[in-house]
Design a protein around this motif. Structure first.
Motif, mmCIF file in Angstrom:
data_model
loop_
_atom_site.group_PDB
_atom_site.id
_atom_site.type_symbol
_atom_site.label_atom_id
_atom_site.label_comp_id
_atom_site.label_asym_id
_atom_site.label_seq_id
_atom_site.Cartn_x
_atom_site.Cartn_y
_atom_site.Cartn_z
ATOM 1 N N MET A 193 0.810 -1.217 0.000
ATOM 2 C CA MET A 193 0.000 0.000 0.000
ATOM 3 C C MET A 193 0.847 1.271 0.000
ATOM 4 O O MET A 193 0.526 2.238 -0.672
ATOM 5 C CB MET A 193 -0.908 0.017 1.248
ATOM 6 N N TYR A 233 -5.786 -1.269 -11.652
ATOM 7 C CA TYR A 233 -6.087 -0.511 -10.439
ATOM 8 C C TYR A 233 -6.697 0.833 -10.799
ATOM 9 O O TYR A 233 -6.313 1.444 -11.791
ATOM 10 C CB TYR A 233 -4.794 -0.256 -9.643
ATOM 11 N N ARG A 275 -8.847 4.453 -8.686
ATOM 12 C CA ARG A 275 -9.039 5.090 -7.384
ATOM 13 C C ARG A 275 -10.493 5.007 -6.932
ATOM 14 O O ARG A 275 -11.175 6.025 -6.793
ATOM 15 C CB ARG A 275 -8.545 6.538 -7.451
ATOM 16 N N GLY A 276 -10.972 3.807 -6.707
ATOM 17 C CA GLY A 276 -12.359 3.587 -6.283
ATOM 18 C C GLY A 276 -12.492 3.622 -4.771
ATOM 19 O O GLY A 276 -11.629 4.141 -4.058
ATOM 20 N N THR A 277 -13.573 3.053 -4.280
ATOM 21 C CA THR A 277 -13.871 3.134 -2.846
ATOM 22 C C THR A 277 -12.837 2.382 -1.997
ATOM 23 O O THR A 277 -12.506 2.810 -0.900
ATOM 24 C CB THR A 277 -15.274 2.559 -2.549
ATOM 25 N N HIS A 278 -12.310 1.261 -2.532
ATOM 26 C CA HIS A 278 -11.307 0.513 -1.796
ATOM 27 C C HIS A 278 -10.036 1.353 -1.635
ATOM 28 O O HIS A 278 -9.438 1.433 -0.558
ATOM 29 C CB HIS A 278 -11.002 -0.785 -2.557
ATOM 30 N N TRP A 279 -9.657 2.015 -2.730
ATOM 31 C CA TRP A 279 -8.496 2.911 -2.698
ATOM 32 C C TRP A 279 -8.712 4.032 -1.690
ATOM 33 O O TRP A 279 -7.826 4.377 -0.907
ATOM 34 C CB TRP A 279 -8.270 3.483 -4.113
ATOM 35 N N GLN A 280 -9.935 4.605 -1.684
ATOM 36 C CA GLN A 280 -10.230 5.704 -0.752
ATOM 37 C C GLN A 280 -10.123 5.236 0.699
ATOM 38 O O GLN A 280 -9.571 5.944 1.550
ATOM 39 C CB GLN A 280 -11.636 6.261 -1.016
ATOM 40 N N ALA A 281 -10.625 4.032 0.970
ATOM 41 C CA ALA A 281 -10.568 3.509 2.337
ATOM 42 C C ALA A 281 -9.114 3.286 2.765
ATOM 43 O O ALA A 281 -8.723 3.605 3.888
ATOM 44 C CB ALA A 281 -11.354 2.203 2.432
ATOM 45 N N MET A 282 -8.300 2.758 1.844
ATOM 46 C CA MET A 282 -6.890 2.514 2.190
ATOM 47 C C MET A 282 -6.141 3.833 2.363
ATOM 48 O O MET A 282 -5.255 3.944 3.213
ATOM 49 C CB MET A 282 -6.230 1.643 1.117
ATOM 50 N N THR A 283 -6.501 4.835 1.551
ATOM 51 C CA THR A 283 -5.868 6.149 1.688
ATOM 52 C C THR A 283 -6.192 6.773 3.051
ATOM 53 O O THR A 283 -5.304 7.335 3.710
ATOM 54 C CB THR A 283 -6.344 7.084 0.552
ATOM 55 N N GLN A 315 -6.834 5.127 5.714
ATOM 56 C CA GLN A 315 -6.076 4.377 6.709
ATOM 57 C C GLN A 315 -4.624 4.872 6.755
ATOM 58 O O GLN A 315 -4.082 5.090 7.836
ATOM 59 C CB GLN A 315 -6.122 2.895 6.404
#
Ligand SMILES: [Zn+2]
Length: 136
Positions: A1, A119, A121-129, A131
């Protein structure tokens, strides 16, 4: 990440993992106390971090603290599956490779040259960002 060079090994490959860590100057992250007690580790030839928590967020914090990592180093520039640096790919090239909703709403895409995973920048990317930001 975070964009750091990292390789995943499953539990059956200890000796190969240790040989690679020694050859490439890697740090071993493990929850296995047997690895920590090996002579290579106690003698200081191999650096190992024994991960303490079950929680992924606390595990990341421990690694960031122990190694002095920058959680904003190069976020999402390396494939999460196979550790290859990602390459930008034109939107038209992924039309048939991503879900229609994603294609409609996302304009920037990256592709892994190793496993060809796409890859965006969807919702999974936003959640990891979010974090990663919480660590900084
Ligand atoms: Zn990949």
């Amino acid at each position: 990440m975070m964009g750091y060079d990292a390789i995943f090994f499953d539990g059956a490959e200890d000796s190969r993992m240790i040989a690679m860590a020694l050859a490439e100057g890697r740090v071993v992250l493990t929850r296995d106390t047997r690895i920590v007690n090996r002579r290579l580790v106690t003698s200081g030839q191999l650096k190992v971090i024994l991960i303490e928590s079950d929680r992924p967020d606390l595990q990341m914090l421990q690694v960031i603290d122990s190694l002095g990592l920058d959680c904003r180093f190069k976020p999402f520039t390396v494939c999460l599956e196979c550790n290859q640096p990602l390459l930008a790919v034109a939107k038209e090239q992924v039309k048939d490779l991503v879900p229609p909703y994603v294609f409609k709403t996302q304009n920037q895409y990256m592709r892994c040259p190793g496993c060809h995973r796409i890859y965006w920048r969807g919702t999974h990317w936003q959640a990891m960002t979010r974090q990663l930001d919480s660590f900084g």
